[in-house]
Design an enzyme around this catalytic site. Structure first.
Site, PDB file in Angstrom:
ATOM      1  N   GLY A 177       0.857  -1.085  -0.095  1.00 42.16           N
ATOM      2  CA  GLY A 177       0.266  -0.139  -0.040  1.00 42.16           C
ATOM      3  C   GLY A 177       0.769   1.154   0.025  1.00 42.16           C
ATOM      4  CG  ASN A 178       4.838   0.873   1.678  1.00 42.59           C
ATOM      5  OD1 ASN A 178       4.462   0.027   1.110  1.00 42.59           O
ATOM      6  ND2 ASN A 178       6.141   1.418   1.140  1.00 42.59           N
ATOM      7  CE  LYS A 187       1.138  -6.306  -1.711  1.00 46.63           C
ATOM      8  NZ  LYS A 187       0.931  -6.180  -0.342  1.00 46.63           N
ATOM      9  CE  LYS A 193       3.826  -6.974   3.903  1.00 44.63           C
ATOM     10  NZ  LYS A 193       2.685  -6.725   2.592  1.00 44.63           N
ATOM     11  CE  LYS A 220      -7.889  -6.713   4.436  1.00 42.23           C
ATOM     12  NZ  LYS A 220      -6.515  -6.377   4.829  1.00 42.23           N
TER      13      LYS A 220
HETATM   14  P1  ADP Z   1       1.990  -3.480   2.843  1.00 43.00           P
HETATM   15  O1  ADP Z   1       0.965  -2.250   2.703  1.00 43.00           O
HETATM   16  O2  ADP Z   1       3.285  -3.176   2.229  1.00 43.00           O
HETATM   17  O3  ADP Z   1       1.093  -4.896   2.397  1.00 43.00           O
HETATM   18  P2  ADP Z   1       1.330  -4.012   5.686  1.00 43.00           P
HETATM   19  O4  ADP Z   1       1.499  -2.658   6.440  1.00 43.00           O
HETATM   20  O5  ADP Z   1       0.556  -5.033   5.582  1.00 43.00           O
HETATM   21  O6  ADP Z   1       2.375  -3.781   4.470  1.00 43.00           O
HETATM   22  O7  ADP Z   1       2.757  -4.858   6.330  1.00 43.00           O
HETATM   23  C1  ADP Z   1       4.154  -4.182   6.782  1.00 43.00           C
HETATM   24  C2  ADP Z   1       4.343  -3.860   8.210  1.00 43.00           C
HETATM   25  O8  ADP Z   1       4.249  -5.184   8.871  1.00 43.00           O
HETATM   26  C3  ADP Z   1       5.532  -3.102   8.449  1.00 43.00           C
HETATM   27  O9  ADP Z   1       5.450  -1.698   8.410  1.00 43.00           O
HETATM   28  C4  ADP Z   1       5.640  -3.375   9.955  1.00 43.00           C
HETATM   29  O10 ADP Z   1       5.043  -2.385  10.828  1.00 43.00           O
HETATM   30  C5  ADP Z   1       4.740  -4.682  10.300  1.00 43.00           C
HETATM   31  N1  ADP Z   1       5.176  -5.649  10.979  1.00 43.00           N
HETATM   32  C6  ADP Z   1       4.735  -6.463  11.614  1.00 43.00           C
HETATM   33  N2  ADP Z   1       5.404  -7.602  12.186  1.00 43.00           N
HETATM   34  C7  ADP Z   1       6.655  -7.291  11.391  1.00 43.00           C
HETATM   35  C8  ADP Z   1       7.987  -7.922  11.655  1.00 43.00           C
HETATM   36  N3  ADP Z   1       8.135  -9.215  12.541  1.00 43.00           N
HETATM   37  N4  ADP Z   1       9.131  -7.627  10.948  1.00 43.00           N
HETATM   38  C9  ADP Z   1       8.916  -6.591  10.237  1.00 43.00           C
HETATM   39  N5  ADP Z   1       7.637  -5.636  10.248  1.00 43.00           N
HETATM   40  C10 ADP Z   1       6.597  -6.100  10.641  1.00 43.00           C
HETATM   41 MG    MG Z   2       0.443  -1.303   4.832  1.00 45.35          MG
END
Ligand code: ADP
Ligand code: MG
Length: 324
Positions: free
Chosen positions: A9-10, A211, A273, A127
């Site tokens: 998303g970022n 996703k 992920k 969700k």
């Molecule tokens: P995207 O929008 O890229 O899908 P998300 O916000 O869903 O990203 O996931 C990324 C976030 O996951 C990071 O910004 C972090 O805050 C969080 N996060 C949770 N657990 C972990 C971890 N073990 N290591 C790194 N990031 C983590």
């Molecule tokens: Mg995000």
């Protein structure tokens, strides 16, 4: 080399999460610079992306305008955001390729992803989507068949199914375009969730497919060598947020599964992920990477930074005592 790149998303909004048109165009410009840099290294890139903030905005429009224009279902919101983001990403990628003198064409495929009608997610939605509403407004939507949950202080929030992606319905079209040399944007937001009825007809359903998990399925179906998940952190981290937090570099998939089982990766964010990168490698992918946009070229072409998941080393099986 063929790479499936999943943008978080970022990569599609302002750093503070805002999704004004100019924020999205600027975020796309930055992300597609990184993609063009990969293409310049001779890598074929298939791009997929999140759509959370964009669908969130459409849902607010649905709510606010409901008395004037009929609201559209979640699968329509998914289709609309795939098309819009595909258009924005293609413009940005065309410009980035042009600046580098790279003569490549881009394409976007509005993509359907098959889910099971009896996926447990449909009876137990998990969700959260859209904005928080006060209890009385949420109650009205519950009466219209939606599931809303009390989230305390912030108010109520809608929850929908997040079913398992089974198959990317339009993968053959995506693969044909990739084989013909196109740089393809596809399966945005995890794909438009569809189920198949008894007559073999596809129908959109109100759900949100993860996703990253969907990216792993697409990566296998287009024969990608590497799955790269680009997010807002350079690596997955052990004991995330604790004083003794430890970024993860290269790790074999079996070990990554153990770490996930120990609970290092939060379920709504890093968890899927990690699951996605493990699945890709377990199903025959040669390598997958979790990193940020700045690191993707190094992650694909060199050892780079990032969390790199590799197949389990062979040859560690105990020797056959019979000598055969
Ligand atoms: P995207 O929008 O890229 O899908 P998300 O916000 O869903 O990203 O996931 C990324 C976030 O996951 C990071 O910004 C972090 O805050 C969080 N996060 C949770 N657990 C972990 C971890 N073990 N290591 C790194 N990031 C983590
Ligand atoms: Mg995000």
């Amino acid at each position: 080399m063929r790479v499936l790149l999943a943008l978080g998303g970022n990569a599609m909004t302002n750093a503070d999460g805002r999704a004004r048109v100019e924020d999205q165009v600027e975020a796309a410009r930055i992300a597609m610079e990184a993609v063009a840099a990969l293409v310049a290294e001779g890598v074929d890139v298939v791009i997929t992306h999140g759509n959370g903030p964009q669908v969130g905005n459409l849902l607010v429009k649905n709510e606010v305008a409901a008395a004037v224009v009929p609201p559209v279902p979640l699968d329509w919101c998914g289709a609309q955001t795939q098309a819009t983001l595909g258009f924005v990403l293609m413009n940005a990628l065309d410009a980035a390729l042009g600046r580098r003198g790279l003569d490549r064409r881009t394409a976007t495929v509005v993509t359907r992803t098959l889910v099971a009608w009896d996926d447990p997610g449909f009876s137990r939605p998990t969700k959260p989507i859209g904005r928080y509403l006060p209890a009385d407004e949420a109650r009205l939507l519950v009466e219209h068949g939606e599931t809303w949950e009390d989230r305390g202080e912030k108010g109520w929030r809608r929850v929908v199914a997040s079913p398992e992606p089974l198959e990317i319905v339009d993968a053959p079209a995506i693969a044909a375009l990739v084989d013909a040399g196109f740089l393809v944007v596809a399966n945005g937001g995890g794909g438009i969730p569809v189920v198949v009825d008894a007559d073999g007809v596809l129908h959109g359903v109100e759900a949100v497919i993860d996703k990253d998990l969907s990216a792993a399925v697409l990566a296998r179906s287009v024969g990608a060598d590497v799955l790269v998940i680009a997010t807002d952190v350079p690596q997955a981290v052990l004991r995330y947020g604790a004083p003794d937090a430890e970024p993860l570099g290269r790790v074999a998939v079996g070990r990554m599964r153990e770490l996930a089982a120990e609970g290092h990766f939060a379920s709504g964010s890093m968890g899927p992920k990690v699951d996605a990168v493990c699945r890709f490698v377990e199903q025959g992918g040669s390598r997958s990477v979790i990193t940020d946009l700045d690191s993707i070229v190094a992650a694909v072409t060199g050892d780079g930074t990032g969390t790199v998941v590799t197949p389990d080393p062979t040859g560690t099986v105990s020797p056959d005592p019979t000598g055969g």
